[in-house]
Each structure stands twice: as structure tokens, then as C-alpha cells.
Design a protein around this motif. Structure first.
Motif, PDB file in Angstrom:
ATOM      1  N   SER A   1      44.015  35.551  37.214  1.00  0.00           N
ATOM      2  CA  SER A   1      43.180  36.786  37.682  1.00  0.00           C
ATOM      3  C   SER A   1      42.642  36.911  39.123  1.00  0.00           C
ATOM      4  CB  SER A   1      42.313  37.163  36.680  1.00  0.00           C
ATOM      5  OG  SER A   1      42.593  36.780  35.470  1.00  0.00           O
ATOM      6  N   LEU A   2      41.938  35.703  39.529  1.00  0.00           N
ATOM      7  CA  LEU A   2      41.279  35.498  40.745  1.00  0.00           C
ATOM      8  C   LEU A   2      42.048  35.825  41.987  1.00  0.00           C
ATOM      9  CD1 LEU A   2      38.952  32.454  40.389  1.00  0.00           C
ATOM     10  CD2 LEU A   2      38.258  35.113  40.882  1.00  0.00           C
TER      11      LEU A   2
ATOM     12  N   ASN B   1      47.175  42.704  37.612  1.00  0.00           N
ATOM     13  CA  ASN B   1      46.930  43.163  38.728  1.00  0.00           C
ATOM     14  C   ASN B   1      45.253  43.366  38.738  1.00  0.00           C
ATOM     15  OD1 ASN B   1      46.105  44.377  41.352  1.00  0.00           O
ATOM     16  ND2 ASN B   1      48.060  44.931  41.669  1.00  0.00           N
ATOM     17  N   GLY B   2      44.618  42.246  39.429  1.00  0.00           N
ATOM     18  CA  GLY B   2      43.128  42.069  39.144  1.00  0.00           C
ATOM     19  C   GLY B   2      42.687  43.662  39.676  1.00  0.00           C
ATOM     20  N   THR B   3      42.997  44.099  40.731  1.00  0.00           N
ATOM     21  CA  THR B   3      42.610  44.994  41.550  1.00  0.00           C
ATOM     22  C   THR B   3      42.597  46.556  40.480  1.00  0.00           C
ATOM     23  OG1 THR B   3      43.661  44.220  43.566  1.00  0.00           O
ATOM     24  CG2 THR B   3      42.790  46.569  43.550  1.00  0.00           C
TER      25      THR B   3
ATOM     26  N   SER C   1      45.069  37.444  41.940  1.00  0.00           N
ATOM     27  CA  SER C   1      45.470  38.716  42.067  1.00  0.00           C
ATOM     28  C   SER C   1      44.573  39.649  42.669  1.00  0.00           C
ATOM     29  CB  SER C   1      45.939  39.264  40.579  1.00  0.00           C
ATOM     30  OG  SER C   1      45.203  39.160  39.621  1.00  0.00           O
ATOM     31  N   ILE C   2      43.517  39.260  42.864  1.00  0.00           N
ATOM     32  CA  ILE C   2      42.503  40.305  43.786  1.00  0.00           C
ATOM     33  C   ILE C   2      42.729  39.936  45.333  1.00  0.00           C
ATOM     34  CG2 ILE C   2      40.015  40.851  44.009  1.00  0.00           C
ATOM     35  CD1 ILE C   2      39.526  39.652  41.380  1.00  0.00           C
ATOM     36  N   PRO C   3      42.999  40.858  45.933  1.00  0.00           N
ATOM     37  CA  PRO C   3      43.499  40.916  47.312  1.00  0.00           C
ATOM     38  C   PRO C   3      42.847  40.094  48.260  1.00  0.00           C
ATOM     39  CG  PRO C   3      43.316  43.147  46.669  1.00  0.00           C
ATOM     40  CD  PRO C   3      43.152  42.381  45.621  1.00  0.00           C
ATOM     41  N   VAL C   4      41.446  40.323  48.242  1.00  0.00           N
ATOM     42  CA  VAL C   4      40.471  39.696  49.458  1.00  0.00           C
ATOM     43  C   VAL C   4      40.441  38.227  49.018  1.00  0.00           C
ATOM     44  CG1 VAL C   4      38.462  39.687  50.597  1.00  0.00           C
ATOM     45  CG2 VAL C   4      39.543  41.737  49.804  1.00  0.00           C
ATOM     46  N   ILE C   5      40.163  37.848  47.736  1.00  0.00           N
ATOM     47  CA  ILE C   5      39.661  36.587  47.244  1.00  0.00           C
ATOM     48  C   ILE C   5      41.035  35.955  47.459  1.00  0.00           C
ATOM     49  CG2 ILE C   5      39.237  35.162  45.177  1.00  0.00           C
ATOM     50  CD1 ILE C   5      37.231  37.734  44.503  1.00  0.00           C
TER      51      ILE C   5
END
Lengths: 522, 235
Positions: free
Chosen positions: A23-24, A465-467, A26-30
Motif C-alpha cells: 500500500s505504501l 491504489n493508495g491514492t 502505491s501512494i505516488p510521492v512515497i
């Protein structure tokens, strides 16, 4: 058995940890900050492990606290019976509801499938050790809050101590009964698909939990104690039955077939979508259009059971609510000024209503499940021109479907305002209408644009998708917190309409610019 | 006409899948692409089809001595697992496909002729695709890849799901159309490759290598191919 338990715990922890890392990522910035060899990196593993264990502990306490606080503690003051008696009474019957809903053993979950069938762990040892851990979590998780909230409600301290044990007793009794049922019928019940008996039991125990105390007939401490002793005695027998039972492997085999466990993690809505997708395709529908319009037209018509029917139902319900309110105006003395005041202040509440009645999310899920996940493998379907043509068609459909109920509400509210005595500022009428329509369009656009920009689903309709999860939760909470805020319609209506229009414009521009790149299979 | 791969490089994270693959695929031939599991056959197809961006090198089409970029209309890609829109009937799917490609298809025929071409019976043409068997779905997928008449056909393990009769029909069909196409055919079944394909190309160690049969017997040729594929292990 302890060894089996520790092994299963480690296994569960391992994939929870990987789930957290996934999940981490799939977050764009991270994502950009994290290294490639992520799943091997010891530091991150430790961090995710820590989060996973933290989650285990907090889920042990948090859920139970919320449960006691929201559906018992907060409601006790609305009952005619004394708070202490109401608390005990509701706790008693809701525990029985819980017995119908979850005994743990008959709950098909992925971890069980992995452990028993992929890793070939001993089914009985695995089931029993995890079951006892489940019971232990009940005692440890409930005790602080039965003590705290129970004492605050005036429940005798002895009973506060016994309450968690009562839950354990009920779970044991229900488990033993279900196991016995399995021996008798050869069929394992599946707690994700409740049978009619269970549904009636749930309804009856819910009614028994709330109605009597509301009317002033709640059990007192003595009755609770007597019932506890009675159930505890049966629970002892049940315990030995559960312990001596041998056929856990065959129960697991029946519960954990590929489709029952695969469905488990999905939300009810997603499951309903998938099921009705497979069943409710209306072969008779035809279309006289051509190209992408033809394609979309047939899609909407073939799935009318899923897409338009519920929107029509919502429209009817809205009409009924409107008719009811109009009748109340004329029949109930004093209803008019109250309704009039409401029309001028409770518009924020309708943000949540509009969120709730919007079919956008279900529609996009259906689009993905039954159309895009296969069509996106064709190259012609992924050409920017094709994506945008179809996006436009779909946007039209989704707007139309959602405008049905929205129109009723948007016309109904000003009508109610007028019938209940009107207002000095005619702008209120306009704003009620415009803001409801704006909200409907907003949620429709929001859903489809998010779908095209983030395309969050995999083939199981799981969100990858985390976002998407973050944006969705944020939308939900924002709408949820609007409930109960009393803001003059003039102010809220203007703000929300402007916001919606700006948002719609920006997101459509974004979608037309970016969708050709972002709309793809994961 | 030639499809020219010039030093194509593709890696995922740190794993290099294609390490400078060179090859010229010519029109009129069926190429059998062999490679071990995970050798990168699907990756190669995805690169040619521009589903994946290549990290280096070029993939060009040479026509009458003029080289140009490959564009979407040049390629028909048939996946090993057929995917079709389940809510449409076979006929509707074809109609939709013909509708949107009307300008690209030179001589559009009546829909039933296309069904005849791949031998889908008239009783099945108006059934929902969700009720089609695996093999029939695969035929539909092949059909839409053929209709638009792309010059390059990428077939990823296409015949494995067909029964023996249909597989034979499809082989005949591929032989029929090969003179106007560049056909690249990936498979794990050596006999199929030897039977159907004009050239055997192996993907091993991230590069493409043509296997010359010379005057070897079939058995000896097979051994040669297996030896070449084994190299991957020793690398």
C-alpha cells in the motif's frame, strides 16, 4: 498447538507486513522515496511489522470500544429504563446478535486458506488455537471498556467483570451449535452468506435489544446474573464439544473454496456488483446507435438491473419522502415552521444524502468488471481518441442516471420551502435547486474522473491504489462531517455550488488531459 | 516489409529482461518464438506493441527500403488468455469493432462472412460472449485482430486452448494469411513450432537468436534448440 498458533501468527504477520509495504508503494510521492528492493529491506520490514502488530492490538481494543460506546453507551440515555439496566439489556441481546454474525470458525478468510491449504498446516490445531486467541482477545479487549463505560452507566462492578465472559460464553455456544449443525446436515454455514434463520435471529435479537428498554422494560442485574450463570454452564459443555470436534478440515474445505474466500475481503457493494454482473445481463436490450455510442448504450441497457434500476428505486423513495413531508405539513400541527426552518439550514446534511444516493461508484465498478478489464487489453480501445470518446459517453450516462433522483430532491426542497411558508429571499429557492443539482453532478464527475485517472481496481474488484483509498475516505468523511452542521442555505448553497462548478471544470480538464495515459490495467 | 528490432533493451527494476535484442522479421513468414519460462517472450511482445516502453534501442518497420516508427494500426496482438466484453453478443462485438474501424478496413464484408471465416456457427453468433467457451472467445479475439488487417501479428501461445480440430483449422488459417503478414508466434510446444513455423527464433539471455536447421533431421534440430535454450542456465 502453541507452535501451530505461533506459526500461523507469523504467517499472517508476514503477509500483512507485505500488504502494508504494497500500500505504501502505491501512494505516488512515497513510492518514489522507497527503494526497489523494498520487500527485502530490513528497516522497512521492521516498521511494517510494527504497524501490523500495532494494528492487531488496536483492532483488539478500538473496535470493541467503538461498539460499546456508539451502539450501547450513547443510546442508553434515550431509553425509558434506567441507564444501568438499559446498558446490560442491550449488551445482552447485542451479544446474541454477535453470536449469529461471527463465531470466527465459520468465517472464511484468506489467512485460513493460506495456512491450511497452501501451507498444509493441521486444520484442527490451526482452527482451535486461533479460535482460543479470538476468545482471549474478546476478554482482554472488552474488559477495560465494560468496566469504564459500564461503571459510568451505573452497572454493578461484578457484572462489568462478567460481561466479557458472557460474550465468550455466547460465542462458544453458537460455535458448538454450528458445529453440531454441520454434523447433522453435512453443510458448513458461511458467515459471509447468512441463511434465513440467522437473519431472523439477527433481526429478533436486535429488536429485543432496543425495543424493551425503549419502552421501559429492561432486565436488571439479577436477571443478567441468572442468565449469565445459565449460559456459562452451557458454555462449559460447548467448550468441550468444540475442543473434541474432529472435522475442522472438512469444514474449512467447504468454507474456503476459491470463490468464497476470494470474495471475503471485498465490500458488500463490490460483491453485489460482481454477482449481479454475472446474473443480470439483459440479453433483449438492443441499440440503434453506432460505434462507441452503441457500445456504451448496450452496456448501460444490458446492466439496467444494476445501473438504472437502483437509481429509479431511489427516485421513488425520494418521491415518497417528499409526499410524506408534504402530508406532514398539512396534517401535523406545528410541522410547517419546523420544516421551513430546516429548509433554510440543513442543506449541509444533503451533502451526505447526495453522496449516499449517487450510484457513481457502483457504475464505475461495473464498467471495470464487465467491460474495461477485458477491453483494455485491446490496443484500439486504449487509443487516446477511444478513451476520450467513451469517457464522454459514459459521463453523459452517469450524469443522467444520477440526475433522476437528484431532480426529485432538487425540485422537492424548494417546493417544501414554499409550502411551509416560503422565505423573504427568493435566492433561497434557486440555491436549493442549484446546489442539489451541482452536488449530484459533482459526485458523478468525481467518481468517473477518479476512475479514469486512478483506475484502482484489479480483476477481483479489490482496490489497489493508495491514492484512490485516501481520496475516497476523505470524500466520505468530509460529507459525513457535514451532517448536523447548521449553516444558512444562502451561505452553504452558494459555497457548495461554486465549489462544485470549479471542481467539475478542473477535474474534467484533468481527465481529458491525463486519462489517455492513466486509464489502463493494473 | 520487415520488422526490425535494433538493440532493444528492457529491464524491470534491476532485472534485465532484454539485453540488446536484434532481429529482422520478414513478411510472408511465420516465426516461432521459443524461450524458457520467464525468458521475456511476453515482455518482448509488449514492447513491440508499445504496452511497455523500451529502455534502449529501436523497433522500426521497413517498407520499400524506408524505415518508420511502428504505429498502433500496424499490430494485431492476440493474448494467451482471451478477454472479450462479456455483456455483448459475438455479433454485437464485431459490429462495434467494424463501426469504429470503418475507415481503416478497406473492404468491409457482411458480419456473417467473418464468422464463417473462423468457423463460429450461426447458432452461436447471437449469444452473449460470457457464454462462449474458452476456444470460441479465443477465436473472437483472433478475429478482431485479423479484421483490421495489421501487417504484424503477435500471437502469444494462441493455439494451446483450442481442441485438436480447431487448432488444425487455425493453423490452416495462419498459413493462408501469412503471405501478407509478419507473424510472430510464441509457444512452449516445440512440435507445434516445428510444424507451423518457417523460422525458429529463440529468446535466451535477453537476446534473439535464429536457429538454422541446415540439413539436420527434426530430432537433431530439436536437440540443437534445447541445447541453445539450456544456455540460459549456464549464463
Amino acid at each position: 498447538m502453541i507452535e501451530t498458533f505461533l506459526m500461523s501468527f507469523r504467517l499472517k504477520n508476514a503477509y500483512q507486513t507485505n500488504g502494508i509495504i504494497y500500500s505504501l508503494k502505491s501512494i505516488p510521492v512515497i513510492n518514489r522515496l522507497l527503494p526497489v528492493s523494498l520487500y527485502r529491506s530490513p528497516g522497512l520490514k521492521i516498521f511494517a511489522n510494527f504497524v501490523s502488530i500495532l494494528w492487531e492490538i488496536s483492532s483488539m481494543f478500538l473496535g470493541k470500544m467503538l461498539y460499546l460506546f456508539i451502539i450501547i453507551f450513547l443510546l442508553k440515555d434515550h431509553m425509558k429504563s434506567s441507564p444501568a439496566n438499559s446498558f446490560m439489556h442491550m449488551f445482552f441481546f447485542l451479544t446474541i446478535t454477535g453470536g449469529f454474525l461471527n463465531t470466527h470458525i465459520f468465517h472464511p478468510t484468506r489467512d485460513k486458506y493460506y495456512a491450511i491449504f497452501l501451507m498444509r498446516m493441521n486444520a484442527r490445531e490451526y482452527t482451535l488455537s486461533n479460535y482460543f486467541y479470538f476468545l482471549l482477545k474478546i476478554v482482554v479487549g472488552f474488559l477495560p471498556f465494560t468496566l469504564l463505560l459500564g461503571r459510568l452507566s451505573g452497572v454493578p462492578i461484578v457484572i462489568c467483570f462478567l460481561m466479557p465472559l458472557f460474550v465468550v460464553s455466547v460465542k462458544l455456544i453458537f460455535t458448538a451449535l454450528a458445529l453440531h449443525d454441520y454434523v447433522r446436515t453435512g453443510h458448513a454455514k458461511n458467515e459471509n452468506q447468512l441463511n434465513p434463520v440467522a437473519l431472523v435471529g439477527i433481526a429478533a435479537s436486535l429488536a429485543a435489544a432496543y425495543l424493551p428498554p425503549f419502552l421501559g422494560y429492561a432486565m436488571n442485574g439479577a436477571i443478567f446474573l441468572a442468565l449469565f450463570v445459565f449460559s456459562a454452564v452451557i458454555a462449559v459443555f460447548s467448550f468441550f464439544y468444540v475442543l473434541k470436534f474432529r472435522e475442522y478440515r472438512s469444514i474449512c474445505k467447504e468454507l474456503l473454496t476459491a470463490d468464497s474466500f476470494a470474495m471475503n475481503k471485498k465490500s458488500m457493494a463490490a460483491r453485489a456488483v460482481q454477482k449481479s454482473l454475472q446474473l443480470n445481463i439483459d440479453i433483449k436490450a438492443t441499440s440503434s446507435k453506432s460505434g462507441y455510442q452503441y457500445f456504451n448504450d448496450l452496456f448501460v441497457k444490458r446492466h439496467s438491473m444494476l445501473l438504472t434500476k437502483s437509481a429509479k428505486d431511489i427516485t421513488l423513495i425520494s418521491l415518497a419522502a417528499l409526499a410524506f413531508s408534504i402530508m406532514a405539513c398539512f396534517l401535523i400541527h406545528g410541522a410547517k415552521p419546523i420544516l421551513n426552518g430546516m429548509m433554510l439550514t440543513i442543506l449541509p446534511y444533503f451533502l451526505f444524502v447526495m453522496y449516499f444516493v449517487n450510484r457513481g461508484k457502483v457504475i464505475t465498478q461495473a464498467m471495470f468488471m464487465n467491460c474495461d478489464h477485458s477491453m483494455l487489453t485491446y490496443r484500439f480501445y486504449r487509443q487516446p481518441r477511444a478513451i476520450l470518446l467513451l469517457f464522454t459517453e459514459r459521463l453523459k450516462s452517469i450524469l443522467l442516471i444520477n440526475l433522476m433522483p437528484a431532480l426529485v430532491i432538487a425540485l422537492g426542497l424548494p417546493l417544501l420551502l414554499w409550502l411551509t411558508g416560503g422565505t423573504n429571499n427568493a435566492l433561497n429557492y434557486v440555491l436549493l435547486f442549484v446546489s442539489i443539482i451541482a452536488m449530484s453532478v459533482f459526485f458523478s464527475v468525481h467518481n468517473i474522473v477518479l476512475y479514469y485517472l486512478l483506475q484502482p481496481y484489479n480483476i477481483g474488484l479489490e482496490i489497489k491504489n493508495g491514492t484512490f483509498t485516501i481520496v475516497n475516505s476523505f470524500t466520505y468523511f468530509f460529507c459525513y462531517f457535514a451532517i448536523g452542521k447548521k449553516v444558512p442555505t444562502l451561505v452553504f448553497g452558494t459555497l457548495i455550488s461554486v465549489f462544485c462548478i470549479v471542481y467539475i471544470a478542473v477535474s474534467l480538464i484533468l481527465a481529458y488531459r491525463l486519462a489517455p495515459k492513466t486509464f489502463k490495467l493494473r | 516489409m520487415k520488422l526490425i528490432l535494433n538493440h532493444v533493451i528492457k529491464s524491470f527494476d534491476k532485472k534485465e529482461v532484454l539485453r540488446g535484442a536484434n532481429f529482422a522479421f520478414e513478411k510472408g513468414k511465420i516465426y516461432g518464438l521459443l524461450g524458457r519460462n520467464g525468458a521475456g517472450k511476453t515482455t518482448l511482445f509488449n514492447c513491440i506493441n508499445e504496452d511497455l516502453k523500451i529502455d534502449g534501442g529501436s523497433i522500426l518497420l521497413e517498407e520499400n527500403g524506408v524505415k518508420r516508427e511502428v504505429c498502433p494500426d500496424d499490430i494485431g496482438y492476440v493474448l494467451s488468455t482471451p478477454v472479450v466484453p462479456e455483456f455483448l453478443t459475438g455479433r454485437e462485438f464485431l459490429k462495434f469493432f467494424l463501426d469504429i474501424n470503418v475507415k481503416k478496413i478497406p473492404d468491409i464484408k457482411p458480419i456473417d462472412e467473418y464468422f464463417d471465416f473462423v468457423k463460429i456457427g450461426s447458432e452461436d453468433r447471437d449469444r452473449l460472449l460470457k457464454d462462449y467457451s474458452h476456444g470460441m472467445r479465443n477465436k473472437m479475439q483472433m478475429l478482431v485482430s485479423f479484421i483490421a488487417n495489421p501487417c504484424i501479428l503477435l500471437l502469444d501461445e494462441p493455439l494451446t486452448s483450442f481442441d485438436v480440430v480447431v487448432a488444425d483449422e487455425m493453423k490452416t488459417l495462419l498459413r493462408q494469411i501469412k503471405k501478407d503478414h509478419i507473424i510472430i508466434f510464441s509457444t512452449h510446444i516445440m512440435e507445434l513450432a516445428l510444424d507451423l513455423c518457417d523460422e525458429i527464433v529463440i529468446l535466451s539471455g535477453g537476446i534473439l537468436e535464429k536457429m538454422e536447421k541446415d540439413d539436420l533431421s527434426n530430432e537433431a534440430f530439436k536437440d540443437k534448440i534445447i541445447q541453445a535454450l539450456r544456455k540460459d542456465e549456464n549464463d
